[in-house]
Design a protein around this motif. Structure first.
Motif, mmCIF file in Angstrom:
data_model
loop_
_atom_site.group_PDB
_atom_site.id
_atom_site.type_symbol
_atom_site.label_atom_id
_atom_site.label_comp_id
_atom_site.label_asym_id
_atom_site.label_seq_id
_atom_site.Cartn_x
_atom_site.Cartn_y
_atom_site.Cartn_z
ATOM 1 N N GLY A 12 -23.555 29.802 -12.934
ATOM 2 C CA GLY A 12 -24.443 28.972 -13.039
ATOM 3 C C GLY A 12 -24.775 28.108 -11.791
ATOM 4 N N VAL A 13 -25.979 27.768 -11.202
ATOM 5 C CA VAL A 13 -25.953 26.939 -10.166
ATOM 6 C C VAL A 13 -26.390 25.330 -10.702
ATOM 7 N N VAL A 14 -25.561 24.663 -10.020
ATOM 8 C CA VAL A 14 -25.566 23.354 -10.743
ATOM 9 C C VAL A 14 -26.485 22.355 -9.864
ATOM 10 N N ALA A 15 -27.199 21.750 -10.684
ATOM 11 C CA ALA A 15 -28.220 20.676 -10.143
ATOM 12 C C ALA A 15 -27.378 19.452 -9.629
ATOM 13 N N LEU A 48 -23.356 22.819 -4.888
ATOM 14 C CA LEU A 48 -23.960 22.414 -3.453
ATOM 15 C C LEU A 48 -24.723 23.384 -2.924
ATOM 16 N N GLY A 49 -25.435 24.478 -3.865
ATOM 17 C CA GLY A 49 -26.451 25.188 -3.195
ATOM 18 C C GLY A 49 -27.887 24.588 -3.230
ATOM 19 N N VAL A 50 -28.762 25.463 -2.932
ATOM 20 C CA VAL A 50 -30.159 24.894 -2.574
ATOM 21 C C VAL A 50 -30.674 24.005 -3.923
ATOM 22 N N PHE A 51 -30.414 24.531 -5.075
ATOM 23 C CA PHE A 51 -30.815 23.773 -6.203
ATOM 24 C C PHE A 51 -30.055 22.515 -6.519
ATOM 25 N N GLY A 52 -28.674 22.529 -5.860
ATOM 26 C CA GLY A 52 -27.723 21.114 -5.755
ATOM 27 C C GLY A 52 -28.374 20.238 -4.834
ATOM 28 N N GLU A 53 -29.446 20.325 -4.023
ATOM 29 C CA GLU A 53 -29.927 19.471 -2.988
ATOM 30 C C GLU A 53 -29.022 19.334 -1.994
ATOM 31 N N ALA A 54 -28.146 20.205 -1.628
ATOM 32 C CA ALA A 54 -26.858 19.819 -0.858
ATOM 33 C C ALA A 54 -27.390 19.665 0.857
ATOM 34 N N GLY A 206 -25.029 40.510 -12.245
ATOM 35 C CA GLY A 206 -25.422 39.280 -12.958
ATOM 36 C C GLY A 206 -26.519 38.416 -12.291
ATOM 37 N N ALA A 207 -26.531 37.238 -12.687
ATOM 38 C CA ALA A 207 -27.395 35.884 -11.937
ATOM 39 C C ALA A 207 -26.606 35.016 -11.678
ATOM 40 N N MET A 208 -26.994 34.443 -10.475
ATOM 41 C CA MET A 208 -26.495 33.180 -9.820
ATOM 42 C C MET A 208 -27.727 32.278 -9.423
ATOM 43 N N THR A 209 -28.188 31.732 -10.348
ATOM 44 C CA THR A 209 -29.286 30.831 -10.032
ATOM 45 C C THR A 209 -29.524 29.754 -11.021
ATOM 46 N N GLY A 210 -30.538 28.790 -10.797
ATOM 47 C CA GLY A 210 -30.522 27.611 -11.580
ATOM 48 C C GLY A 210 -31.729 27.495 -12.373
#
Length: 298
Positions: A12-15, A48-54, A206-210
Protein backbone atom coordinates in the motif's frame (compact mmCIF):
# COMPACT_ATOMS: atom_id res chain seq x y z
CA UNK A 1 21.23 -5.57 6.17
CA UNK A 2 19.30 -8.30 4.28
CA UNK A 3 18.31 -7.58 0.70
CA UNK A 4 15.63 -10.19 0.14
CA UNK A 5 13.20 -9.88 -2.79
CA UNK A 6 9.94 -8.22 -1.84
CA UNK A 7 7.10 -10.58 -1.05
CA UNK A 8 4.29 -10.66 -3.64
CA UNK A 9 0.95 -9.03 -2.87
CA UNK A 10 -0.17 -5.46 -2.27
CA UNK A 11 2.26 -2.87 -0.98
CA UNK A 12 0.00 0.00 0.00
CA UNK A 13 1.33 3.40 -1.02
CA UNK A 14 0.65 5.72 1.89
CA UNK A 15 -0.64 9.27 1.50
CA UNK A 16 0.81 11.94 3.78
CA UNK A 17 -2.12 13.65 5.54
CA UNK A 18 -1.97 17.37 6.32
CA UNK A 19 -4.04 19.44 8.69
CA UNK A 20 -6.54 21.70 6.94
CA UNK A 21 -5.64 24.86 8.86
CA UNK A 22 -1.84 24.82 9.08
CA UNK A 23 -0.87 22.20 6.46
CA UNK A 24 1.30 20.43 9.02
CA UNK A 25 1.70 16.66 8.84
CA UNK A 26 -1.36 15.15 10.54
CA UNK A 27 0.25 12.38 12.57
CA UNK A 28 -3.03 11.09 14.03
CA UNK A 29 -4.57 10.59 10.59
CA UNK A 30 -1.37 8.99 9.33
CA UNK A 31 -1.38 6.43 12.14
CA UNK A 32 -5.07 5.69 11.53
CA UNK A 33 -4.44 5.21 7.81
CA UNK A 34 -1.57 2.75 8.17
CA UNK A 35 -3.46 0.78 10.81
CA UNK A 36 -6.27 0.44 8.29
CA UNK A 37 -3.81 -0.92 5.74
CA UNK A 38 -2.68 -3.50 8.28
CA UNK A 39 -6.27 -4.48 9.06
CA UNK A 40 -7.07 -5.32 5.43
CA UNK A 41 -4.07 -7.59 4.97
CA UNK A 42 -1.55 -5.73 2.83
CA UNK A 43 1.87 -7.30 2.41
CA UNK A 44 3.67 -4.09 3.29
CA UNK A 45 3.68 -0.31 2.99
CA UNK A 46 5.37 2.16 0.68
CA UNK A 47 6.00 5.46 2.46
CA UNK A 48 7.30 8.79 1.12
CA UNK A 49 6.53 7.99 -2.49
CA UNK A 50 4.96 10.28 -5.09
CA UNK A 51 1.51 9.69 -3.57
CA UNK A 52 3.01 10.63 -0.20
CA UNK A 53 4.01 14.06 -1.58
CA UNK A 54 7.55 13.39 -0.36
CA UNK A 55 8.99 16.01 -2.67
CA UNK A 56 7.04 18.65 -0.70
CA UNK A 57 8.21 17.52 2.73
CA UNK A 58 11.19 18.78 4.69
CA UNK A 59 13.80 16.34 5.98
CA UNK A 60 12.38 16.71 9.48
CA UNK A 61 8.85 15.99 8.22
CA UNK A 62 10.02 12.90 6.35
CA UNK A 63 11.64 11.59 9.50
CA UNK A 64 8.48 12.31 11.50
CA UNK A 65 6.33 10.45 8.95
CA UNK A 66 8.55 7.39 9.20
CA UNK A 67 8.55 7.50 12.99
CA UNK A 68 4.73 7.61 13.09
CA UNK A 69 4.41 4.67 10.70
CA UNK A 70 6.95 2.53 12.56
CA UNK A 71 5.26 3.27 15.88
CA UNK A 72 1.80 2.46 14.49
CA UNK A 73 2.37 -0.85 12.66
CA UNK A 74 4.96 -3.59 12.34
CA UNK A 75 4.60 -4.11 8.60
CA UNK A 76 7.61 -4.23 6.25
CA UNK A 77 8.24 -0.81 4.70
CA UNK A 78 9.57 0.45 1.39
CA UNK A 79 10.80 4.03 1.73
CA UNK A 80 10.78 6.27 -1.34
CA UNK A 81 13.57 8.64 -2.34
CA UNK A 82 12.37 11.72 -4.20
CA UNK A 83 15.84 12.83 -5.38
CA UNK A 84 17.32 11.33 -8.52
CA UNK A 85 21.11 11.84 -8.19
CA UNK A 86 23.03 9.33 -6.05
CA UNK A 87 24.35 11.82 -3.49
CA UNK A 88 20.96 13.33 -2.54
CA UNK A 89 19.34 9.89 -2.72
CA UNK A 90 21.86 8.57 -0.21
CA UNK A 91 21.14 11.55 2.06
CA UNK A 92 17.45 10.61 2.01
CA UNK A 93 17.93 6.89 2.56
CA UNK A 94 20.44 7.04 5.42
CA UNK A 95 18.00 8.48 8.00
CA UNK A 96 15.32 6.09 6.76
CA UNK A 97 17.62 3.15 7.50
CA UNK A 98 18.13 4.54 10.99
CA UNK A 99 14.43 5.13 11.73
CA UNK A 100 12.85 2.11 10.07
CA UNK A 101 15.53 -0.39 11.09
CA UNK A 102 14.63 -4.05 10.68
CA UNK A 103 11.27 -3.17 9.07
CA UNK A 104 13.01 -1.66 6.04
CA UNK A 105 12.22 -3.92 3.08
CA UNK A 106 13.77 -1.62 0.51
CA UNK A 107 14.47 1.92 -0.63
CA UNK A 108 12.69 2.97 -3.81
CA UNK A 109 15.04 4.74 -6.22
CA UNK A 110 13.91 6.23 -9.50
CA UNK A 111 15.43 5.49 -12.89
CA UNK A 112 17.37 8.62 -13.79
CA UNK A 113 19.10 7.66 -17.03
CA UNK A 114 18.38 5.59 -20.13
CA UNK A 115 21.96 4.24 -20.07
CA UNK A 116 21.79 0.80 -18.40
CA UNK A 117 25.46 0.72 -17.43
CA UNK A 118 25.33 4.16 -15.82
CA UNK A 119 22.07 3.30 -14.07
CA UNK A 120 23.56 0.11 -12.63
CA UNK A 121 26.65 1.99 -11.44
CA UNK A 122 24.52 4.61 -9.68
CA UNK A 123 22.24 2.05 -8.04
CA UNK A 124 25.24 0.10 -6.80
CA UNK A 125 26.70 3.32 -5.40
CA UNK A 126 23.51 3.93 -3.44
CA UNK A 127 23.51 0.41 -2.05
CA UNK A 128 27.17 0.50 -1.03
CA UNK A 129 26.60 3.74 0.87
CA UNK A 130 23.35 2.73 2.61
CA UNK A 131 23.22 -1.06 2.70
CA UNK A 132 19.56 -0.92 1.68
CA UNK A 133 17.91 -3.22 -0.81
CA UNK A 134 16.66 -1.24 -3.78
CA UNK A 135 13.26 -1.04 -5.44
CA UNK A 136 13.96 0.33 -8.92
CA UNK A 137 11.11 2.61 -9.99
CA UNK A 138 10.59 3.33 -13.67
CA UNK A 139 8.23 6.32 -13.66
CA UNK A 140 8.90 8.57 -16.68
CA UNK A 141 5.82 10.73 -16.02
CA UNK A 142 7.60 12.07 -12.92
CA UNK A 143 11.27 11.87 -13.90
CA UNK A 144 11.04 12.63 -17.61
CA UNK A 145 13.44 9.71 -18.22
CA UNK A 146 12.46 6.87 -20.55
CA UNK A 147 14.25 3.54 -20.63
CA UNK A 148 13.30 0.44 -22.57
CA UNK A 149 12.43 -2.78 -20.80
CA UNK A 150 15.50 -4.55 -22.15
CA UNK A 151 17.83 -1.76 -21.02
CA UNK A 152 16.20 -1.70 -17.60
CA UNK A 153 16.54 -5.47 -17.34
CA UNK A 154 20.21 -5.18 -18.26
CA UNK A 155 20.75 -2.60 -15.52
CA UNK A 156 18.88 -4.54 -12.84
CA UNK A 157 20.84 -7.65 -13.78
CA UNK A 158 23.98 -5.86 -12.60
CA UNK A 159 22.47 -4.78 -9.27
CA UNK A 160 22.51 -7.64 -6.77
CA UNK A 161 20.76 -5.46 -4.18
CA UNK A 162 17.66 -4.95 -6.37
CA UNK A 163 14.74 -6.38 -4.38
CA UNK A 164 11.99 -5.39 -6.84
CA UNK A 165 11.09 -3.31 -9.86
CA UNK A 166 8.15 -0.92 -9.94
CA UNK A 167 7.08 -0.61 -13.57
CA UNK A 168 5.10 2.55 -14.33
CA UNK A 169 6.02 3.28 -17.92
CA UNK A 170 2.95 2.66 -20.11
CA UNK A 171 2.15 0.28 -21.64
CA UNK A 172 3.01 -1.58 -18.46
CA UNK A 173 1.91 -5.18 -19.26
CA UNK A 174 4.53 -5.86 -21.97
CA UNK A 175 7.21 -4.15 -19.89
CA UNK A 176 6.28 -6.25 -16.86
CA UNK A 177 6.31 -9.44 -18.92
CA UNK A 178 9.80 -8.67 -20.24
CA UNK A 179 11.19 -7.60 -16.87
CA UNK A 180 9.76 -10.59 -15.01
CA UNK A 181 11.21 -12.98 -17.57
CA UNK A 182 14.62 -11.37 -17.92
CA UNK A 183 15.46 -10.35 -14.37
CA UNK A 184 13.80 -12.80 -12.01
CA UNK A 185 13.08 -9.85 -9.72
CA UNK A 186 9.50 -9.35 -8.52
CA UNK A 187 7.84 -6.66 -10.64
CA UNK A 188 4.99 -4.55 -9.28
CA UNK A 189 2.54 -2.34 -11.13
CA UNK A 190 1.42 1.09 -9.98
CA UNK A 191 -0.44 3.92 -11.68
CA UNK A 192 -3.40 3.73 -9.33
CA UNK A 193 -4.20 0.13 -10.22
CA UNK A 194 -5.65 0.96 -13.64
CA UNK A 195 -3.79 -1.90 -15.31
CA UNK A 196 -3.73 -4.34 -12.39
CA UNK A 197 -5.62 -7.18 -14.07
CA UNK A 198 -3.49 -7.04 -17.20
CA UNK A 199 -0.30 -6.65 -15.15
CA UNK A 200 -1.08 -9.77 -13.13
CA UNK A 201 -1.70 -11.64 -16.37
CA UNK A 202 1.68 -10.41 -17.61
CA UNK A 203 3.48 -11.80 -14.58
CA UNK A 204 3.49 -9.02 -12.00
CA UNK A 205 3.98 -9.86 -8.33
CA UNK A 206 1.11 -7.59 -7.33
CA UNK A 207 0.39 -3.91 -6.82
CA UNK A 208 2.36 -1.07 -5.28
CA UNK A 209 0.11 1.92 -5.66
CA UNK A 210 -2.21 4.40 -4.01
CA UNK A 211 -5.97 3.87 -4.13
CA UNK A 212 -8.66 5.08 -1.74
CA UNK A 213 -10.07 1.55 -1.43
CA UNK A 214 -6.94 -0.59 -1.12
CA UNK A 215 -9.29 -3.40 -0.13
CA UNK A 216 -9.99 -3.70 -3.86
CA UNK A 217 -6.32 -4.20 -4.69
CA UNK A 218 -6.04 -6.89 -2.01
CA UNK A 219 -9.22 -8.60 -3.22
CA UNK A 220 -7.99 -8.66 -6.81
CA UNK A 221 -4.52 -10.00 -6.03
CA UNK A 222 -5.84 -12.60 -3.58
CA UNK A 223 -8.41 -13.74 -6.13
CA UNK A 224 -5.72 -14.02 -8.80
CA UNK A 225 -3.72 -16.34 -6.54
CA UNK A 226 -6.68 -18.57 -5.76
CA UNK A 227 -8.65 -18.55 -9.00
CA UNK A 228 -6.63 -16.91 -11.76
CA UNK A 229 -7.96 -14.32 -14.16
CA UNK A 230 -11.70 -15.10 -13.94
CA UNK A 231 -11.71 -14.77 -10.15
CA UNK A 232 -9.56 -11.63 -10.19
CA UNK A 233 -11.80 -10.05 -12.82
CA UNK A 234 -14.89 -10.67 -10.73
CA UNK A 235 -13.24 -9.35 -7.58
CA UNK A 236 -11.90 -6.17 -9.19
CA UNK A 237 -14.75 -5.24 -11.48
CA UNK A 238 -16.74 -3.52 -8.73
CA UNK A 239 -13.81 -1.15 -7.99
CA UNK A 240 -12.81 -0.23 -11.52
CA UNK A 241 -15.08 2.81 -11.98
CA UNK A 242 -13.53 4.38 -8.87
CA UNK A 243 -10.03 3.37 -9.97
CA UNK A 244 -10.66 5.11 -13.29
CA UNK A 245 -12.14 8.18 -11.59
CA UNK A 246 -9.09 8.58 -9.38
CA UNK A 247 -6.69 8.18 -12.30
CA UNK A 248 -7.49 11.59 -13.78
CA UNK A 249 -4.35 13.58 -14.59
CA UNK A 250 -3.22 16.32 -12.20
CA UNK A 251 -6.10 15.92 -9.75
CA UNK A 252 -5.81 12.21 -9.00
CA UNK A 253 -3.96 12.80 -5.73
CA UNK A 254 -6.57 15.27 -4.50
CA UNK A 255 -9.41 12.91 -5.43
CA UNK A 256 -7.84 10.04 -3.53
CA UNK A 257 -7.20 12.10 -0.43
CA UNK A 258 -10.76 13.42 -0.48
CA UNK A 259 -12.07 9.87 -0.84
CA UNK A 260 -9.96 8.80 2.12
CA UNK A 261 -11.37 11.71 4.11
CA UNK A 262 -14.93 10.71 3.26
CA UNK A 263 -14.11 7.20 4.39
CA UNK A 264 -13.08 8.61 7.79
CA UNK A 265 -9.43 7.63 7.38
CA UNK A 266 -8.12 11.19 7.07
CA UNK A 267 -9.30 14.27 8.94
CA UNK A 268 -8.66 16.51 5.92
CA UNK A 269 -7.94 16.08 2.21
CA UNK A 270 -5.42 18.91 1.96
CA UNK A 271 -2.68 18.70 -0.67
CA UNK A 272 0.38 20.89 -0.74
CA UNK A 273 0.95 23.33 -3.59
CA UNK A 274 1.48 23.15 -6.46
CA UNK A 275 -0.81 20.11 -6.44
CA UNK A 276 -4.35 21.24 -7.37
CA UNK A 277 -7.35 20.51 -5.18
CA UNK A 278 -10.33 18.50 -6.38
CA UNK A 279 -12.88 20.69 -8.22
CA UNK A 280 -16.11 21.11 -6.28
CA UNK A 281 -18.03 20.14 -9.42
CA UNK A 282 -16.82 16.55 -8.90
CA UNK A 283 -18.23 16.14 -5.39
CA UNK A 284 -21.46 14.46 -6.42
CA UNK A 285 -19.77 12.03 -8.76
CA UNK A 286 -17.23 11.02 -6.12
CA UNK A 287 -20.12 10.36 -3.74
CA UNK A 288 -21.71 8.10 -6.37
CA UNK A 289 -18.52 6.10 -6.83
CA UNK A 290 -17.93 5.71 -3.10
CA UNK A 291 -21.54 4.73 -2.47
CA UNK A 292 -21.33 2.03 -5.13
CA UNK A 293 -18.18 0.52 -3.63
CA UNK A 294 -19.35 0.85 -0.03
CA UNK A 295 -22.62 -0.88 -0.91
CA UNK A 296 -20.65 -3.89 -2.09
CA UNK A 297 -18.29 -3.75 0.90
CA UNK A 298 -21.23 -3.82 3.31
Amino acid sequence: MPTNPLQPGVWGVVATPFTASTMDVDEESLARLVRHYRSIGVTGLTVLGVFGEAVRLSAAEKRAVLEVVVDAVDLPIVVGASATSPGPVIEEIEPAVEVVGSLLAGAMVQVNTSDPRLLADQLNTVHRATGAGLVVQDYPLVTGVSIGAQALADAVGEVESAVAIKAEAPPTPPAIAALAERTGAPVFGGLGGVGLLDELAAGSAGAMTGFSFPEGLVACVDAWRSGGYPAAHRAYLRYLPLVNFEAQPRIGLAIRKEALRRRGLLAASAVRAPAPTMPASMNEQLDRHLAAVEHVEN
